[in-house]
Design a protein around this motif. Structure first.
Motif, PDB file in Angstrom:
ATOM      1  N   THR A 144      69.688  15.992  54.827  1.00 53.74           N
ATOM      2  CA  THR A 144      70.696  15.367  55.693  1.00 53.74           C
ATOM      3  C   THR A 144      70.060  14.064  56.135  1.00 53.74           C
ATOM      4  N   ASP A 148      74.692  11.334  55.046  1.00 50.25           N
ATOM      5  CA  ASP A 148      75.806  11.693  55.913  1.00 50.25           C
ATOM      6  C   ASP A 148      76.439  10.502  56.605  1.00 50.25           C
ATOM      7  N   ARG A 149      75.785   9.357  56.448  1.00 49.33           N
ATOM      8  CA  ARG A 149      76.377   8.179  57.106  1.00 49.33           C
ATOM      9  C   ARG A 149      77.126   7.310  56.117  1.00 49.33           C
ATOM     10  N   ASP A 270      73.287  22.788  62.199  1.00 52.66           N
ATOM     11  CA  ASP A 270      73.880  21.452  62.264  1.00 52.66           C
ATOM     12  C   ASP A 270      73.773  20.864  63.661  1.00 52.66           C
ATOM     13  N   GLN A 274      71.827  17.497  64.330  1.00 48.71           N
ATOM     14  CA  GLN A 274      72.636  16.425  64.924  1.00 48.71           C
ATOM     15  C   GLN A 274      71.950  15.881  66.188  1.00 48.71           C
ATOM     16  N   MET A 277      68.934  13.881  65.313  1.00 45.94           N
ATOM     17  CA  MET A 277      69.257  12.578  64.734  1.00 45.94           C
ATOM     18  C   MET A 277      69.788  11.627  65.801  1.00 45.94           C
ATOM     19  N   GLU A 278      70.506  12.171  66.739  1.00 50.63           N
ATOM     20  CA  GLU A 278      70.980  11.315  67.824  1.00 50.63           C
ATOM     21  C   GLU A 278      69.814  10.835  68.669  1.00 50.63           C
ATOM     22  N   GLY A 280      66.997  10.043  67.473  1.00 50.09           N
ATOM     23  CA  GLY A 280      66.188   9.069  66.754  1.00 50.09           C
ATOM     24  C   GLY A 280      65.601   9.528  65.434  1.00 50.09           C
ATOM     25  N   ALA A 281      65.745  10.785  65.082  1.00 52.58           N
ATOM     26  CA  ALA A 281      65.213  11.227  63.788  1.00 52.58           C
ATOM     27  C   ALA A 281      66.063  10.644  62.668  1.00 52.58           C
ATOM     28  N   SER A 282      65.442  10.403  61.522  1.00 53.40           N
ATOM     29  CA  SER A 282      66.192   9.736  60.468  1.00 53.40           C
ATOM     30  C   SER A 282      66.882  10.729  59.543  1.00 53.40           C
TER      31      SER A 282
END
Lengths: 363, 684
Positions: A144, A148-149, A270, A274, A277-278, A280-282
Motif C-alpha cells: 500500500t 493507492d494515491r 486498513d 491509514q 500514512m496520515e 507521515g508513513a509512505s
C-alpha cells in the motif's frame, strides 16, 4: 515454553538441487528447489532470549543443516498483556546436553528485499544461492502506498509483493548488496527496495544445496562446522574484487530509518495503515500470519495481518502515537506494535533514533 | 492523505499499455497451443483445407481479448468482493445466516450460469427408445433437472462454508460422499433405465461449476476460512468446488430415481414406434408430430417405417415430403434437410428425397457478429449481474461495509461482462468452429466405409456419355465425366442411380475412408491422440482454472505455481478425454471407467498433504468451463454420432476425475521428493 503469542507465516525457501541429467547424460544438473516452510515470530524478554533460542534449537534440531534457522532481534514492543506474557515463560534447561553450550553466531544482519510483482524473487534467490550468501526465504505480501494515491490507474501497478529474507554475515552486507542491486536491477525505479535490520545472534541453516552428494561432507557442512568452531562468520569475509572503489563509495546507507510492525486483526489493518500514512508513513507491506498461543482470543479468527512500515526515524514517535490512538479507540485489543532499528540501504527508503529495546524477538 | 500526484499523460499511457500487454500476451500464449494444434491437425493430418480462416482468426482474437478482460475482471471485482463478504460474514452474522447465504448463492449461481444447455448438446443424440429416462429428464423435465442440480450446488456451498467455519478437514467429506456416489452409480448401472442417466448425472456435476461461480465461491471460502474462529486460517478456502461437483450428481441421481416410474422400459426402435407400443411411447411425447419428428431426426428407417401401418403408407408420406420440402423442413425442426440426408437417411430414403426434391436454400447460420455479441452479452449479464448484485447487497446492506475501492469493483465488473461476452462469442466464432470442423472430419480417420457428403442431380442425363473401361481380369466398368467448374471429374456410372422416366442421374459424393477399409487401428490412435491434445490445449486456456491457479500460487507462496497447476491439470483433462472418447468408440459402461480413477484418487487423498488434497479435488470441478465444453462436446458428439453411440455423456465427467488424480499423483510425488531431500540431512 509458554510463549504468549506465536505468529506463523507461510513461505518457501529456495535451495539448489543437484541431480543427474535425464537420459543418463553425464554431469551434475543444478536446479532450483522450492520447499514450503513456516516462519515463526515470537517475543521474549531480552535476558531470556539465549536460553529460549537454545531450547528451540535443541527441540527442532536446528544444529543440523537443512532443519531451519533461528535468529534474535532487539525490538521495542507495545501491546496489552505483555507483563503477563513474561511471567508465563518457562524453559526446561538441559544444560548437560553439549548442544546447550553451542555458541551462537554473532554479527549477522537480516536483509529484506521487497520486490514488485510475483516471480521477481526467484532471480534474486538464485543469485543469492550462487553467491553462497545464505538460504533465501520468500514470502508474499501486498503493498500500500503510492499505488493507492493514483486513482483508478492503480490497477496497472501490481499490489502483490514478494519479500525475500536473507540472513547473512554483517561484514558481507555491503558487497553482497551491491551485487544484488546489479543482478536484480533494484537500482531502477519501481522494481522494489531493500533494507536491513540488525540481528543480535542466531544459528543459520547452511544447507544451500540438496540432492546428489559426492564427498563425505558438503561445502555447507564444512562451513557450518567452521562457523561453530570459530563462533562467528568473520573468517568467511568476502573480498570484493572487481568492484571499483568509486562505486563502493557511492553506495550510501542511511541509518535514519526504523521498521514498524503492526500485528492486528485483518479487519483493522486498513485502519492502522491509514492512520500511519496520515501521520507521515509512505506505505506499508502487509502479510498474513496465523496467531497461536494462550493469548489468542478464542472468539476471533487466528488470522492476523502483519503490516510492516519503513519510517524515517524522526517520524517514528508521531506515527507510533497515531497507531496507539486507533488501538485505544477499539478498547481491549490484542493488537501489537513493534519498532526496530532499521538502517535502510537503497534507492527508495525509509528511519529513527536508536530505540531502547526492552524486548527481544526471536524469528 | 497526501495529494493525488500529477502524472504526465505519457506515463499514464505507457503504464496502461504495459499493463494491457502483459495480460494479453499471457492469454495469447495459453490459447496458442490449442489453435496451432487444431489447425495443424486439420491441415496436416486430416488434409482438409481451412475454411472461414478470417472469421476463425477474428474469433480467436476476440477469445484472447475476452480471456484477458474476464480474468482481470475476476481479480479486480468478483474475487475481492467474495473474499470481503467471506471475511465479514463470520464476524457480523451467525452460522445460520452464513448457511442461508451459501444456499442462496449456490442455488443462484446454477440458475445464473446454466449448464443445462451444454447437457442438452451432449444429449443431442439421445433416443427415446434406448434411454427413455434420460430422454425424459433432458427433454421433458428440464426444469426439474435444473432445480435438482441447483439444489445440489446450494447444499454443496452450504457444507463447504460449514466446513470452513468449523475448520473440518476435507477428507471425511471425500471419504463419505465419493464412495456413496460410486455405490449409487454401481447400483443404478444394473437397472436398464436408471443406468442411462449416470452419464448425465456425472456430467452435470462437472459442468455446473461455471467460470463465474468457481472464483466467487473460492474467494468466499477463503474469506470465511480466514475469519472464522475455528477456521483453517490463511491456507484454507479450497474444497467447495469439489463439493459443488459432487452434490449435483447426487441431485440428478435422486431426481432420476424419483421419476423412473413415469417412463417405459427401453425397447428396440421398431417396437417403440409401432402402433402397439404407442400408448407407452406417448408418455415421452406430447404430440404425434413430436414422435414423428423424433423418428426422423434421431431414428433410422426401421423406426420411421414402424410409425406407419404399412410400407405403402410410409413411402407415400416420404414422397409427399419430397414434393413439399418446406413441409419436410417444418417437420424436421432444427435439423436441415441436407443434414438429415447425410446423417439419418438410408440409401433408399435418400433416393426418394433427392429425386424429386428441389434443393432448398440452406438457412444461413446465425453468424451475424452483432447478433451473436448481443446474445452472448445477455448470457454474460445473466451470469455476472445477479451474483455480484447479491454479494454487493449482502456486503453493503447486511454487513454494513463497502468494497475498498468502489470504482475498481465497478470497473472489474465491466471487465468481467465485456470479457465474458467477447470470450464466448470468440469461442463460438473461432475455436468451437475450428473444433467442430476438425471434430466433424475426425471420423474419416477410423471409418471403414465411404461417407456420404453431398449429391448432384444431373437433369437430362444422356446415357450416351457413359464410357466403358476394362480391367486386367476382363471385367468392364462404366464411367462418365462430369464437368465441375473448369475441371472434369471422372464418375463411376451406377445404373440404379439413373431414373429413366425422368431422365435424371443422381451422383452421390462420398469420401473414402482415410486409412483404407481395414486400417482402423491407426485411425483410432489418431482420434485418441487428437482427444488428448484437445483436452490439454483447451484446459490451458480455461479462465476459471487460471483464477484457481493464481489463488493456489498466492496461498502456497509460490511453492506450487500456477504454471504447474495448469500443466498437470491439463494433462489430466487430456487423459480424461482420451478415455472418454475411447468409451464412446468401444461403448464401455461409464461406471467401469469412473470407479477405478475415483478409488485411486481416494487412496492418494489419504496419502497426500491435507491442503493439497483440497486443491486437487477442486481442480476437477474447475476444468470444464467455457473453453473446454464447446470443444469437447463438438468432438465427442461427432465421434459418437459416427459410431451410433446412444449419447455423448461421460466425457466431461471423465475430464473431471482424471485431473484430480493427476494432481494428487503429482502432489504425492512432490511430497516424497521433499521428504527424500530432508532425509539426506545428517548429523554433522
Amino acid at each position: 515454553m509458554g510463549v504468549d503469542s506465536l505468529y506463523t507465516e507461510g513461505g518457501r525457501i529456495v535451495r539448489q538441487l543437484a541431480g543427474p541429467y535425464p537420459l543418463g547424460i553425464p554431469g551434475t544438473r543444478i536446479r532450483i528447489n522450492n520447499s514450503p516452510v513456516d516462519l515463526f515470530r515470537f517475543t521474549v524478554p531480552p535476558e531470556r532470549g539465549t536460553e529460549v533460542a537454545r531450547s528451540v534449537i535443541h527441540a527442532a534440531k536446528l544444529h543440523m543443516p537443512g532443519r531451519g534457522s533461528i535468529f534474535a532481534q532487539e525490538i521495542l514492543q507495545v501491546g496489552n498483556g505483555l507483563e503477563e506474557a513474561e511471567r508465563s515463560l518457562s524453559i526446561r534447561k538441559e544444560v548437560s546436553d553439549p548442544l546447550w553450550q553451542t555458541p551462537m553466531l554473532q554479527q549477522l544482519t537480516h536483509v529484506i528485499c521487497i520486490l514488485s510483482g510475483p516471480g521477481k524473487a526467484d532471480r534474486l534467490a538464485q543469485v543469492a544461492l550462487e553467491l553462497g550468501i545464505g538460504i533465501p526465504l520468500i514470502t508474499r505480501g501486498r503493498g500500500t502506498g503510492i499505488r493507492d494515491r493514483l486513482g483508478l490507474l492503480r490497477i496497472a501497478i501490481p499490489a502483490d509483493k514478494e519479500i525475500v529474507h536473507l540472513v547473512m554475515p554483517e561484514h558481507d552486507f555491503k558487497s553482497v548488496f551491491r551485487l544484488l542491486m546489479e543482478e536484480v536491477g533494484l537500482n531502477h525505479p519501481g522494481r522494489g527496495y531493500v533494507y536491513r535490520t540488525p540481528v543480535a545472534y542466531g544459528m543459520l541453516d547452511t544447507r544451500m544445496r540438496i540432492g546428489k552428494q559426492k564427498y563425505a561432507a558438503t561445502m555447507d557442512q564444512i562451513i557450518a562446522a567452521i562457523d561453530q568452531l570459530k563462533s562467528g562468520t568473520d573468517w568467511r569475509k568476502r573480498i570484493l574484487c572487481g568492484l571499483p572503489r568509486e562505486q563502493e563509495r557511492r553506495l550510501t546507507l542511511s541509518d535514519e530509518h526504523c521498521q514498524l510492525s503492526i500485528y492486528s486483526l485483518e479487519r483493522r489493518r486498513d485502519e492502522y495503515v491509514q492512520a500511519a500514512m496520515e501521520a507521515g508513513a509512505s506505505g506499508a507491506t502487509t502479510t498474513r500470519v496465523t496467531q497461536t498461543g494462550w493469548q489468542r482470543d478464542e472468539h476471533e479468527s487466528a488470522v492476523r495481518s502483519l503490516s510492516t512500515l519503513g519510517v524515517p526515524s524522526g517520524m517514528a514517535v508521531p506515527i507510533f502515537l497515531a497507531l496507539l490512538d486507533v488501538a485505544d479507540a477499539h478498547g481491549d485489543t490484542h493488537d501489537r506494535f513493534q519498532l526496530m532499528d532499521s538502517p535502510v540501504c537503497c534507492a527508495k527508503g525509509p528511519s529513527p533514533t536508536v530505540v531502547p529495546s526492552p524486548k527481544r524477538s526471536v524469528d | 492523505m497526501k495529494v493525488h500526484p500529477a502524472i504526465p499523460l505519457r506515463s499514464v499511457i505507457s503504464t496502461l499499455a504495459g499493463y494491457a500487454r502483459i495480460r494479453i500476451v499471457e492469454q495469447a500464449k495459453l490459447v496458442a497451443f490449442i489453435v496451432v494444434y487444431l489447425v495443424a491437425f486439420q491441415v496436416l493430418v486430416l488434409r482438409v483445407p481451412l475454411s472461414n480462416a478470417l472469421s476463425i482468426g477474428g474469433g480467436i482474437l476476440m477469445a484472447i481479448m475476452g480471456l484477458a478482460l474476464f480474468l482481470e475482471g475476476l481479480l479486480l471485482a468478483l474475487m475481492p468482493l467474495g473474499e470481503k463478504v467471506g471475511l465479514k460474514l463470520p464476524v457480523r452474522t451467525s452460522i445460520v445466516m452464513i448457511c442461508a447465504f451459501s444456499l442462496l448463492l449456490g442455488f443462484g449461481s446454477t440458475l445464473a450460469e446454466p449448464a443445462i444447455s451444454a447437457l442438452r448438446v451432449a444429449g443431442a443424440t439421445v433416443t427415446a427408445w434406448d434411454a427413455p429416462l434420460l430422454f425424459l429428464l433432458l427433454e421433458r423435465h428440464t426444469d426439474g433437472l435444473v432445480l435438482s442440480i441447483g439444489a445440489g450446488v446450494g447444499i454443496a456451498v452450504l457444507f463447504g462454508m460449514i466446513r470452513f467455519y468449523y475448520g473440518i478437514t476435507i477428507r471425511p467429506f471425500v471419504m463419505i460422499i465419493i464412495p456413496s456416489l460410486l455405490a449409487a452409480s454401481v447400483y443404478m448401472s444394473m437397472d436398464a433405465n436408471l443406468s442411462t442417466i449416470l452419464g448425465l448425472a456425472w456430467d452435470a456435476g462437472a459442468v455446473t461449476t461455471g467460470a463465474v461461480t468457481v472464483p466467487l465461491v473460492l474467494a468466499l471460502g477463503i474469506g470465511v476460512s480466514r475469519a472464522a474462529p475455528r477456521g483453517k486460517g490463511s491456507r484454507g478456502g479450497f474444497g467447495v468446488i469439489m463439493l459443488a461437483s459432487a452434490f449435483p450428481v447426487l441431485g440428478v441421481l435422486v431426481f432420476g430415481y424419483s421419476v423412473r416410474n413415469q417412463v417405459p422400459e427401453p425397447v428396440s426402435e421398431a417396437v417403440f414406434f409401432s402402433k402397439a407400443h404407442r400408448a407407452q411411447s406417448k408418455k415421452l411425447f406430447t404430440t404425434e408430430e413430436a414422435l414423428l419428428r423424433h423418428a426422423f431426426t434421431r431414428g433410422s428407417e426401421i423406426g420411421r417405417r414402424a410409425c406407419f401401418a404399412d410400407d405403402a403408407g410410409y413411402r407415400g408420406k416420404l414422397k409427399k415430403y419430397a414434393e413439399n420440402p418446406e413441409a419436410f423442413q417444418g417437420m424436421l425442426g432444427d435439423m436441415t434437410i441436407s443434414t438429415w440426408l447425410a446423417r439419418q437417411a438410408s440409401e433408399s430414403e435418400r433416393m426418394v428425397i433427392t429425386q424429386t426434391a428441389p434443393r432448398l436454400a440452406e438457412p444461413l447460420p446465425d453468424s451475424q457478429l452483432s447478433q451473436m455479441l448481443l446474445r452472448e452479452g445477455q448470457l454474460a449479464l445473466r451470469a455476472v449481474l445477479p451474483l455480484s448484485a447479491l454479494l454487493l447487497i449482502v456486503l453493503m446492506v447486511f454487513l454494513r461495509d463497502r468494497p475498498k475501492y468502489l470504482d475498481e469493483t465497478l470497473l472489474g465488473l465491466a471487465f468481467t461482462l465485456v470479457g465474458m461476452t467477447l470470450l464466448t462469442s470468440g469461442i463460438h466464432m473461432g475455436l468451437a468452429q475450428l473444433g467442430t470442423e476438425v471434430g466433424a472430419k475426425l471420423p474419416i480417420a477410423f471409418k471403414t466405409d465411404d461417407q456420404f457428403v453431398d449429391y448432384v442431380r444431373i437433369e437430362k442425363f444422356d446415357p450416351q456419355v457413359v464410357s466403358e473401361a476394362i480391367d486386367a481380369d476382363g471385367d468392364t466398368h462404366s464411367f462418365f465425366y462430369l464437368k465441375q467448374g473448369d475441371g472434369y471429374l471422372r464418375v463411376d456410372y451406377l445404373p440404379e442411380n439413373f431414373n429413366l422416366n425422368q431422365g435424371t442421374y443422381q451422383h452421390f459424393i462420398t469420401r473414402p475412408p482415410m486409412f483404407g477399409p481395414n486400417l482402423t487401428i491407426l485411425g483410432i490412435g489418431l482420434v485418441l491422440l487428437f482427444a488428448f491434445g484437445m483436452g490439454f490445449g483447451s484446459t490451458l486456456a480455461e479462465p476459471a482454472l487460471n483464477a484457481l491457479g493464481i489463488t493456489v500460487e498466492e496461498m502456497t507462496v509460490g511453492t506450487i505455481t500456477r504454471g504447474q497447476i495448469l500443466v498437470v491439470v491439463s494433462i489430466g483433462v487430456g487423459l480424461g478425454l482420451l478415455v472418454g472418447v475411447g468409451r464412446i468408440m468401444y461403448d464401455i459402461p461409464l461406471v467401469w471407467l469412473m470407479v477405478p480413477p475415483y478409488l485411486a484418487a481416494m487412496v492418494f487423498t489419504v496419502l497426500c498433504d491435507e491442503d493439497f488434497v483440497a486443491i486437487a479435488w477442486d481442480c476437477g470441478g474447475v476444468t470444464t468451463g467455457p473453453v473446454t465444453v464447446p470443444l469437447v462436446l463438438a468432438m465427442g458428439l461427432s465421434v459418437g454420432r459416427e459410431l451410433n453411440a446412444p449419447d455423448g455423456f461421460g466425457i466431461l465427467a471423465l475430464a473431471s476425475v482424471f485431473p484430480i488424480l493427476s494432481l494428487l499423483v503429482y502432489g504425492y510425488q512432490k511430497q516424497r521428493q521433499q521428504m527424500a531431500s530432508l532425509e539426506g540431512v545428517a548429523e554433522p
